[in-house]
Each structure stands twice: as C-alpha cells, then as structure tokens.
Design a protein around this motif. Structure first.
Motif, PDB file in Angstrom:
ATOM      1  N   ARG A 178       0.835  -1.204   0.000  1.00 47.21           N
ATOM      2  CA  ARG A 178       0.000   0.000   0.000  1.00 47.21           C
ATOM      3  C   ARG A 178       0.870   1.254   0.000  1.00 47.21           C
ATOM      4  O   ARG A 178       0.592   2.198  -0.724  1.00 47.21           O
ATOM      5  N   TYR A 179       1.907   1.249   0.835  1.00 45.10           N
ATOM      6  CA  TYR A 179       2.800   2.404   0.920  1.00 45.10           C
ATOM      7  C   TYR A 179       3.427   2.683  -0.445  1.00 45.10           C
ATOM      8  O   TYR A 179       3.447   3.822  -0.905  1.00 45.10           O
ATOM      9  N   GLN A 180       3.912   1.652  -1.108  1.00 42.20           N
ATOM     10  CA  GLN A 180       4.532   1.811  -2.419  1.00 42.20           C
ATOM     11  C   GLN A 180       3.522   2.308  -3.444  1.00 42.20           C
ATOM     12  O   GLN A 180       3.845   3.139  -4.289  1.00 42.20           O
ATOM     13  N   ARG A 181       2.282   1.800  -3.367  1.00 42.51           N
ATOM     14  CA  ARG A 181       1.245   2.252  -4.291  1.00 42.51           C
ATOM     15  C   ARG A 181       0.955   3.739  -4.111  1.00 42.51           C
ATOM     16  O   ARG A 181       0.869   4.496  -5.077  1.00 42.51           O
ATOM     17  N   TYR A 182       0.830   4.192  -2.851  1.00 39.57           N
ATOM     18  CA  TYR A 182       0.585   5.611  -2.600  1.00 39.57           C
ATOM     19  C   TYR A 182       1.759   6.461  -3.064  1.00 39.57           C
ATOM     20  O   TYR A 182       1.577   7.561  -3.588  1.00 39.57           O
ATOM     21  N   ASP A 183       2.977   5.956  -2.877  1.00 40.16           N
ATOM     22  CA  ASP A 183       4.165   6.678  -3.332  1.00 40.16           C
ATOM     23  C   ASP A 183       4.164   6.816  -4.854  1.00 40.16           C
ATOM     24  O   ASP A 183       4.434   7.890  -5.388  1.00 40.16           O
ATOM     25  N   ARG A 184       3.830   5.738  -5.549  1.00 37.93           N
ATOM     26  CA  ARG A 184       3.744   5.797  -7.021  1.00 37.93           C
ATOM     27  C   ARG A 184       2.660   6.772  -7.462  1.00 37.93           C
ATOM     28  O   ARG A 184       2.834   7.507  -8.439  1.00 37.93           O
ATOM     29  N   GLU A 185       1.533   6.784  -6.759  1.00 43.95           N
ATOM     30  CA  GLU A 185       0.462   7.719  -7.089  1.00 43.95           C
ATOM     31  C   GLU A 185       0.929   9.164  -6.921  1.00 43.95           C
ATOM     32  O   GLU A 185       0.611  10.022  -7.748  1.00 43.95           O
TER      33      GLU A 185
END
Length: 128
Positions: A28-35
C-alpha cells in the motif's frame, strides 16, 4: 425493519499474519508513493500545456498529493504498531457492514452494542 451497522474486524496476530500484514502495508505504501509521483508528473505536464491557471493546477494537485501522504503516514503507523505488538494481540484491520433486524420491543443497546468479528489466519474464530 432492517438497518445497516458497521462492525469492526480484528485479526489475531500470528507469525504468518504479521508477515502477511507487513507485506500488505508495504505494498500500500509503495502504491501511494507511485500515485504521488504520477500526480507530480501529471501536474508538470498540465502546467506546460494548459490554459488553466498554474495556481489552480497546483492547488488541486497539492491537495491530492497531501491525501496520499496522509495515507502513507497512516500505513507507516500501522507498520510500527505491527512491529510492537506481540503475537496473540488483536489488530483492527477494517470495518464491514452488516444488516441487523430491528423489531418493536427490542432493546436498542443490545442491537447496537459494540460487536466485533475476530479472525486468525484467515478463519473467523469469534463473532462477539
């Protein structure tokens, strides 16, 4: 009459569930960072070619990036809590909605008292 009620779901921590939750939180953290990165890219792209005022573009994108950053902070907090909590602890993971039957003469506090679903390694072990 039927009503919809939110019920918290808690997970009993085991070695396997801690590992799985840690992996999920990191994803989730990586997904938010990519967003956030994608939003910054889109912001620069719009600023270069758009007839919309740069301040309006910045305002909108800054707000969206801020929301993602808040979610990232929440995930970091959850990861820290996961490391601190010992096995056997219950960790809140989500809320689900349930349909509850309400009849005349029923006690409201019994209908709406705090109910919880407890799971361990993907299996419901209690519905209290």
């Amino acid at each position: 009459m039927k009503i919809i009620k939110k019920i918290p779901v808690k997970q009993v921590l085991t070695a396997d569930s801690k590992e799985q939750l840690s992996h999920d939180f990191q994803s989730r953290y990586q997904r938010y960072d990519r967003e956030c990165q994608q939003l910054r890219f889109e912001q620069r792209k719009l600023e270069k070619r758009s007839d919309i005022s740069p301040s309006e573009i910045e305002k909108r994108f800054t707000q969206e990036i801020k929301l993602r950053k808040e979610k990232m902070n929440w995930v970091e907090y959850k990861l820290q809590q996961l490391e601190i909590l010992p096995e056997g602890s219950e960790l809140f993971i989500e809320e689900v909605e349930a349909i509850v039957e309400v009849t005349e003469g029923a006690r409201w506090d019994e209908i709406y008292e705090h109910q919880t679903i407890v799971i361990k390694d993907g299996i419901v072990i209690q519905a209290r």
